[in-house]
Enzyme design. Sequence first.
Site, mmCIF file in Angstrom:
data_model
loop_
_atom_site.group_PDB
_atom_site.id
_atom_site.type_symbol
_atom_site.label_atom_id
_atom_site.label_comp_id
_atom_site.label_asym_id
_atom_site.label_seq_id
_atom_site.Cartn_x
_atom_site.Cartn_y
_atom_site.Cartn_z
ATOM 1 N N GLU A 167 0.849 -1.205 0.000
ATOM 2 C CA GLU A 167 0.000 0.000 0.000
ATOM 3 C C GLU A 167 0.884 1.255 0.000
ATOM 4 O O GLU A 167 0.595 2.238 -0.698
ATOM 5 C CB GLU A 167 -0.917 -0.016 1.227
ATOM 6 C CG GLU A 167 -1.748 1.242 1.423
ATOM 7 C CD GLU A 167 -1.837 1.647 2.877
ATOM 8 O OE1 GLU A 167 -1.531 2.822 3.177
ATOM 9 O OE2 GLU A 167 -2.209 0.805 3.719
ATOM 10 N N GLU A 184 11.331 3.113 2.333
ATOM 11 C CA GLU A 184 10.002 2.970 2.943
ATOM 12 C C GLU A 184 10.042 2.121 4.207
ATOM 13 O O GLU A 184 9.159 2.220 5.056
ATOM 14 C CB GLU A 184 9.028 2.361 1.918
ATOM 15 C CG GLU A 184 7.573 2.772 2.114
ATOM 16 C CD GLU A 184 7.362 4.274 2.054
ATOM 17 O OE1 GLU A 184 6.403 4.756 2.689
ATOM 18 O OE2 GLU A 184 8.160 4.969 1.384
#
Length: 410
Positions: free
Chosen positions: A22, A92
């Site tokens: 996501e 990330e």
Amino acid sequence: VWIDVGSRDETPENNGVAHFYEHMAFKGTKNMTQHQLEVEIENLGGHLNAYTSREQTVYYAKVFKKDVPRALEILSDILQNANLDEGAINRERDVILREMEEVSKMHEEVIFDQLHETAYQGSALGMNILGPKENILKISKKDLQDFVKTQYTAPRFVVAGAGAIEHKQLAELAEKTFGNLPSGDSSTDTKFRVSSPAKFTGSDLRYREDREHLAHLAIAVESASWTSEHTFPLMVMQTLLGCWDRTSGSGSNMASKLCKTVAEQEAAVSVLTFNTSYKDTGLFGVYAVAEPDRLNDLSWIIMESMSRLSYKVTEEEVARARNQLKATMIAQLDSASSVAEDIGRQMICYGRRLTPMEIFARIDAVDAAAVKNTANTFINDNDLAVTGYGPIHEMPDYNFLRRRTYWLRG
């Protein structure tokens, strides 16, 4: 865009991959860089976001009417053509680890994660949505690609819209933008598939932390799935038990016996009744925050209020709860975003949209007898999942709570 995929579709080895992807979906595609994506959304005056839950992942965009086709193209692009650049993946990791740190400071989030961990121990539903730290550090590009390839298949997608859009236009755009999704395995990609059965275990999980000023506890029973005949009685029961906060103006004048007793005896800072449904199970119970020396009385009040539903419920309080529930549900549909969420969730859970009129009819069919029947099914003499965090040295043990799931044992 609602996708029938969440942390429940993971394994202990790749737990956290749904949420990780996501994050990566917004880091650029084969057709546009992250910068181009962000600039285009800003130029449209739009809003693009996503979230992952235990059973679903949602990607949504809010734009002007004329920009709907482009918004769907962008959603389709990030879901089917994400770049998954190695450098971006490594960057990330730190973002997700910081997110984990922030979540760990939110006591309510921690309590409900602990509750799932103990209630569904040994099954995927008990795993954390963010995943453990060691998984975040080792999830690779191949893990993300494999997950999307096997899980992001056509039967699991729902494209929902509300506001300035016609159904025919949305259907045509969905066919154009998502028509090439892989069809998946027809034997496993059924509409109401359950990726891994959830097994509820009566148990408790406690983390004592005396440096905290307030204790947090949650007590729950296993309840019903989305499609159970008990779903609407449980919703009425949730409203009937209610919620209360010390900072609110109400207290001893509240209709809810649980909230009234808690307020009068100053047993808690706040109480909240929750009712969470999944495909094949659910959790119904009470979450409370209290001073350490009030936990014994508070636990007794909570168990007494929950058990009472099996024995002593009046038509008057059920009628009041029905009206409160209907008012709350209508108030929640006050924006196009809320309506689109409602449509997407219902299409995933029921395979069709339930109109407000049908929902109201189902709520109106719940009477005191239905509440007692549902309470006897799920609460009366049934195992509990219990969790606590903070200065919980005075919190009663599991046997004390389990004994109070019934008044009289047959």
